[in-house]
Design an enzyme around this catalytic site. Structure first.
Site, PDB file in Angstrom:
ATOM      1  N   CYS A   1      27.109  -7.987  27.008  1.00 40.51           N
ATOM      2  CA  CYS A   1      26.780  -6.594  26.685  1.00 40.51           C
ATOM      3  C   CYS A   1      27.833  -6.035  25.736  1.00 40.51           C
ATOM      4  O   CYS A   1      29.032  -6.126  26.022  1.00 40.51           O
ATOM      5  CB  CYS A   1      26.727  -5.764  27.965  1.00 40.51           C
ATOM      6  SG  CYS A   1      26.604  -3.987  27.647  1.00 40.51           S
TER       7      CYS A   1
ATOM      8  N   LYS B   1      -5.068  14.570   2.216  1.00 41.52           N
ATOM      9  CA  LYS B   1      -5.758  13.286   2.342  1.00 41.52           C
ATOM     10  C   LYS B   1      -5.252  12.598   3.606  1.00 41.52           C
ATOM     11  O   LYS B   1      -4.131  12.102   3.656  1.00 41.52           O
ATOM     12  CB  LYS B   1      -5.492  12.420   1.122  1.00 41.52           C
ATOM     13  CG  LYS B   1      -6.268  11.124   1.121  1.00 41.52           C
ATOM     14  CD  LYS B   1      -6.169  10.443  -0.241  1.00 41.52           C
ATOM     15  CE  LYS B   1      -7.023   9.191  -0.297  1.00 41.52           C
ATOM     16  NZ  LYS B   1      -6.599   8.151   0.636  1.00 41.52           N
TER      17      LYS B   1
ATOM     18  N   CYS C   1      26.998   0.040  33.921  1.00 42.41           N
ATOM     19  CA  CYS C   1      27.370   0.005  32.499  1.00 42.41           C
ATOM     20  C   CYS C   1      27.363   1.424  31.943  1.00 42.41           C
ATOM     21  O   CYS C   1      26.376   2.142  32.063  1.00 42.41           O
ATOM     22  CB  CYS C   1      26.395  -0.877  31.723  1.00 42.41           C
ATOM     23  SG  CYS C   1      26.675  -0.840  29.939  1.00 42.41           S
TER      24      CYS C   1
ATOM     25  N   LYS D   1      -1.791  11.063  -5.113  1.00 41.00           N
ATOM     26  CA  LYS D   1      -1.069  10.271  -4.107  1.00 41.00           C
ATOM     27  C   LYS D   1       0.416  10.616  -4.091  1.00 41.00           C
ATOM     28  O   LYS D   1       1.034  10.803  -5.132  1.00 41.00           O
ATOM     29  CB  LYS D   1      -1.237   8.767  -4.401  1.00 41.00           C
ATOM     30  CG  LYS D   1      -2.672   8.278  -4.222  1.00 41.00           C
ATOM     31  CD  LYS D   1      -3.118   8.293  -2.770  1.00 41.00           C
ATOM     32  CE  LYS D   1      -2.811   7.024  -2.035  1.00 41.00           C
ATOM     33  NZ  LYS D   1      -3.611   5.878  -2.362  1.00 41.00           N
TER      34      LYS D   1
ATOM     35  N   CYS E   1      21.427  -5.963  29.881  1.00 38.17           N
ATOM     36  CA  CYS E   1      22.698  -5.980  30.578  1.00 38.17           C
ATOM     37  C   CYS E   1      22.411  -5.663  32.042  1.00 38.17           C
ATOM     38  O   CYS E   1      21.870  -4.603  32.350  1.00 38.17           O
ATOM     39  CB  CYS E   1      23.609  -4.911  29.957  1.00 38.17           C
ATOM     40  SG  CYS E   1      25.027  -4.525  31.001  1.00 38.17           S
TER      41      CYS E   1
ATOM     42  N   TYR F   1     -14.703  16.052   6.173  1.00 38.21           N
ATOM     43  CA  TYR F   1     -14.340  16.494   4.829  1.00 38.21           C
ATOM     44  C   TYR F   1     -15.506  16.534   3.852  1.00 38.21           C
ATOM     45  O   TYR F   1     -15.329  16.810   2.687  1.00 38.21           O
ATOM     46  CB  TYR F   1     -13.202  15.638   4.260  1.00 38.21           C
ATOM     47  CG  TYR F   1     -13.458  14.155   4.207  1.00 38.21           C
ATOM     48  CD1 TYR F   1     -14.448  13.623   3.400  1.00 38.21           C
ATOM     49  CD2 TYR F   1     -12.673  13.281   4.951  1.00 38.21           C
ATOM     50  CE1 TYR F   1     -14.679  12.266   3.340  1.00 38.21           C
ATOM     51  CE2 TYR F   1     -12.884  11.922   4.900  1.00 38.21           C
ATOM     52  CZ  TYR F   1     -13.895  11.415   4.090  1.00 38.21           C
ATOM     53  OH  TYR F   1     -14.122  10.074   4.041  1.00 38.21           O
TER      54      TYR F   1
HETATM   55  S1  IVH Z   1     -13.462  12.654  -0.029  1.00 38.93           S
HETATM   56  C1  IVH Z   1     -16.180  10.960  -2.914  1.00 38.93           C
HETATM   57  N1  IVH Z   1     -11.681  13.956   1.360  1.00 38.93           N
HETATM   58  O1  IVH Z   1      -9.751   8.789   1.398  1.00 38.93           O
HETATM   59  C2  IVH Z   1     -15.343  11.528  -1.856  1.00 38.93           C
HETATM   60  N2  IVH Z   1     -11.628  11.592   1.413  1.00 38.93           N
HETATM   61  O2  IVH Z   1      -9.851   6.946  -1.088  1.00 38.93           O
HETATM   62  C3  IVH Z   1     -14.793  10.507  -1.003  1.00 38.93           C
HETATM   63  N3  IVH Z   1      -9.891  10.655   2.841  1.00 38.93           N
HETATM   64  O3  IVH Z   1     -12.567   6.809   1.998  1.00 38.93           O
HETATM   65  C4  IVH Z   1     -13.891  10.947   0.007  1.00 38.93           C
HETATM   66  N4  IVH Z   1      -9.059  12.562   3.529  1.00 38.93           N
HETATM   67  O4  IVH Z   1     -11.310   7.743   3.966  1.00 38.93           O
HETATM   68  C5  IVH Z   1     -12.140  12.755   1.006  1.00 38.93           C
HETATM   69  N5  IVH Z   1     -10.178  15.239   2.555  1.00 38.93           N
HETATM   70  C6  IVH Z   1     -10.641  14.040   2.208  1.00 38.93           C
HETATM   71  C7  IVH Z   1     -10.074  12.839   2.679  1.00 38.93           C
HETATM   72  C8  IVH Z   1     -10.596  11.631   2.256  1.00 38.93           C
HETATM   73  C9  IVH Z   1      -8.973  11.252   3.611  1.00 38.93           C
HETATM   74  C10 IVH Z   1     -10.046   9.187   2.690  1.00 38.93           C
HETATM   75  C11 IVH Z   1     -11.430   8.693   2.955  1.00 38.93           C
HETATM   76  C12 IVH Z   1     -11.884   7.982   1.728  1.00 38.93           C
HETATM   77  C13 IVH Z   1     -10.590   7.713   1.045  1.00 38.93           C
HETATM   78  C14 IVH Z   1     -10.807   7.701  -0.447  1.00 38.93           C
END
Ligand code: IVH
Length: 686
Positions: free
Chosen positions: A420, A127, A443, A325, A438, A236
């Protein structure tokens, strides 16, 4: 292409040019893709530049041939007053989160319950922590680029997205009439670091993190600013499609996008069990720092589209995807005290000494605080409990104090020391830069850091120095000035006596030192560590003057006349060049054989199109200097006198070339005459 007099000839010339332009574009597009998407360039920069130059020249000659998707058109357009609003044909969704393995499995259980199926395949993708955007292609050409906005409506940032080199302007797309692609624009950690280093050099406020910087860069009203920051993109998702969809699975769609020329993340993987998905997610928690871009989790998606449709969306979140996450890279700890270090330019930098704390798996006891103003802005004081963040960058940051924990305690505000901390010289303030420094050039804190900077990668790039060796060589008395770097090969015995330095190390080091003599002028300008001179400024200056000789005789006004250079930078460069000690350093570097010019064809310079041969010795300049000066003013330096030589500048001595010039009827002038002619052509050096 020669202009033609007859209409039929002109028509033919135009057709030839059109064909050539298309061929060049196809070739450039291919190399862009190799370079920016596949990251496997096939040709070098200069070959690429030559192709681009040919296309530019052609388009300049035949402006009718310019197409909006020509690689020459990636250049940024004019600023706009505001962005247009774009209504997304299909909403851009967000994602639900899973913060641990149990939540990931609970999500999966829900899929199984809702569909009464247990045979899903999943695609896992890092992500990316950037900015979501939508790209619309019509007839294979990029026609619209928009931000996510509130998911329903975003901003039209097409002009800015065009400047991102990995965004294809034209794609194969199997002849689909139109389709939308979604992806994440981001700034790499390396580029973020580069940008911030430059801002620090110029005394500008630093950017907090790559994500905000990328977002801010895309939402710039002036596309030239976006173009100046190297942004990247990973796509993506294939959005809506006019015509028949290329695949019934996400994985297939991604492969199709990749084959069509879009940059997809090579780390994406497809799995058929949730255990494998969970292992993939956990694996990236450990390895996220290895990447040159920031990720804040893993996105897990159900692979097949019919199943996605069946699962549907609740609110703004699809049921068929989830964001796993990573644990936060922040922690709270006690700020024991604020210390101050002295950098290579003498600038005093405060930093935080912390009660050791584990942040994102790493123990942190020191964090940067940037400068005094920053400390007061955050209002952090020694004794506070503070939030510490490791955001991928190597040096952890203090985000701010936990004010509720300060209650009742009286903590003193931070004040910069008056002297300094290393050499005790009273410090000075540079209000323009909000910096304290300085002023003592001798130095002991400065030289090792200057050597480290001089030899670093973006500068003279001499592998084998680094922080430790730079300190070692200075403290052993082997380097007393930057030019001593080039005298190390004379000090072999003393070097071998140092700990950890053997014959092999030395051979490699000497070879690297030797190679560094050929670095172009802008690298040297960076390496010298002139205050306010970062990479961009160094390039601008080097390109403009072409040589150190031309630069050294430039006035403040001439410096300031360069685009992008203001009075503060101009003054700093001028002062450096006219400082006795630094001037002597430059002379020593030149004597050591360090290259003092840049490869530029200074178009429009006073000597443009003029070929000059220099012979004998001149009073005013060394041979290297005068040659650099000629090149810097747009002229060519001939190695020998030929029929095409325009003038021979002859100093004392210089016999045979003088004779040859006479026999060919080429004029010979002396140094005084040369200077006079330069002046007549508008050169105002001294
Ligand atoms: S898929 C329904 N794939 O994450 C699918 N999102 O919280 C929606 N993001 O707004 C997104 N990498 O900005 C997807 N490989 C990835 C991603 C990705 C980053 C971000 C994207 C999205 C947010 C979702």
């Amino acid at each position: 292409m020669a202009p033609s007099s007859s209409p039929a000839g002109a028509q033919r010339a135009l057709e030839d040019a059109r064909e050539r332009a298309e061929a060049l574009r196809a070739e450039l597009r291919y190399h862009d893709h190799r370079y920016y998407v596949q990251q496997e360039p096939e040709i070098g920069d200069s070959q690429y530049d030559a192709l681009m130059r040919e296309l530019r020249d052609l388009e300049a000659e035949f402006p009718d041939l310019i197409t909006p998707d020509s690689p020459t058109q990636r250049v940024a357009g004019e600023p706009v007053a505001g962005f247009g609003v774009v209504e997304h044909r299909e909403p851009m969704l967000s994602l639900g989160n899973a913060f641990d393995d149990a939540e990931l499995r609970a999500w999966h259980q829900r899929l199984v319950r809702l569909t009464e199926r247990d045979d899903f395949a999943f695609v896992c993708e890092p992500k990316i922590d950037g900015l979501a955007i939508s790209l619309v292609y019509r007839d294979g050409r990029l026609s619209l680029g928009a931000t996510r906005g509130d998911g329903l409506r975003g901003e039209d940032v097409t002009a800015n997205l065009r400047t991102i080199r990995s965004v294809p302007l034209r794609v194969e797309g199997d002849g689909l009439p139109a389709f939308e692609v979604r992806g994440e624009v981001y700034m790499s950690k390396g580029e973020f670091k580069r940008l911030n280093e430059e801002r620090a050099e110029r005394g500008e406020q630093l950017y907090m993190n790559p994500r905000n910087t990328a977002a801010g860069s895309v939402r710039q009203l002036d596309p030239r600013i976006t173009a100046g920051r190297r942004l990247d993109i990973f796509v993506y998702q294939l959005g809506w499609v006019e015509g028949s969809p290329p695949s019934a699975t996400h994985w297939g769609a991604m492969r199709w996008l990749q084959q069509s020329g879009f940059p997809t993340n090579p780390l994406a993987a497809r799995f058929e069990s949730l255990d494998e998905v969970a292992a993939f997610c956990a694996g990236w928690v450990e390895r996220r720092d290895d990447l040159d871009y920031e990720i804040d989790g893993v996105v897990v998606k159900v692979d097949d589209f019919p199943a996605q449709r069946q699962l549907g969306v609740v609110g703004r979140e699809p049921r068929w995807a989830i964001a796993y996450k990573f644990p936060a890279e922040q922690a709270v700890t006690r700020l024991r005290k604020i210390d101050v270090s002295v950098g290579r330019t003498g600038v005093l930098t405060p930093f935080a000494m912390l009660e050791p704390v584990v942040v994102g798996g790493v123990t942190v006891s020191v964090a940067t605080l940037h400068n005094e103003a920053h400390i007061h802005e955050l209002d952090v004081r020694a004794g506070d409990d503070v939030i510490v963040q490791r955001a991928g960058e190597v040096i952890p940051q203090v985000v701010g104090p936990v004010l509720s924990r300060r209650k009742g305690r009286r903590l003193a505000k931070f004040k910069m020391p008056a002297a300094c901390p290393v050499c005790r010289t009273p410090v000075q303030r540079d209000p323009a830069q909000a910096a304290t420094y300085c002023p003592n050039r001798a130095c002991p804190a400065q030289l090792p850091r200057q050597v480290e900077h001089f030899t670093s990668r973006g500068a003279m790039d001499i592998e084998g120095f680094g922080e430790q060796r730079s300190h070692l060589f200075v403290s052993a008395g082997l380097i007393e000035s930057l030019s001593d770097v080039y005298r190390l090969p004379e000090r072999r015995a003393a070097l071998l006596a140092l700990e950890g330095i053997g014959e092999k190390t030395l051979e490699a080091l000497f070879a690297n030192i030797e190679a560094s003599r050929q670095r172009p002028l802008h690298r040297l300008l960076i390496a010298l560590g002139i205050r306010h001179v970062g990479t961009e400024t160094a390039r601008d200056v080097a390109r403009h003057f072409g040589s150190m000789a031309a630069l050294r005789v430039a006035s403040r006004d001439e410096l300031e006349a360069i685009d992008g250079i203001g009075p503060v930078v101009a003054e700093s460069v001028f002062d450096y060049l006219h400082d006795e000690e630094y001037a002597a350093l430059l002379d020593r570097l030149a004597e050591a054989g360090v290259r003092m010019d840049e490869d530029v064809s200074a178009r429009g310079g006073p000597l443009e199109g003029v070929t000059i041969v220099v012979t004998g010795s001149l009073d005013r300049w060394s041979r290297n200097e005068v040659e650099s000066l000629i090149k810097g003013l747009g002229g060519r330096v001939g190695a020998s006198v030929t029929k095409t030589t325009d003038s021979v500048v002859a100093g004392a001595g210089g016999g045979s070339k003088r004779d040859r010039a006479a026999s060919l009827g080429v004029e010979v002038i002396d140094e005084a005459e040369f200077v006079q002619r330069l002046r007549a052509r508008g050169w105002n050096g001294t």
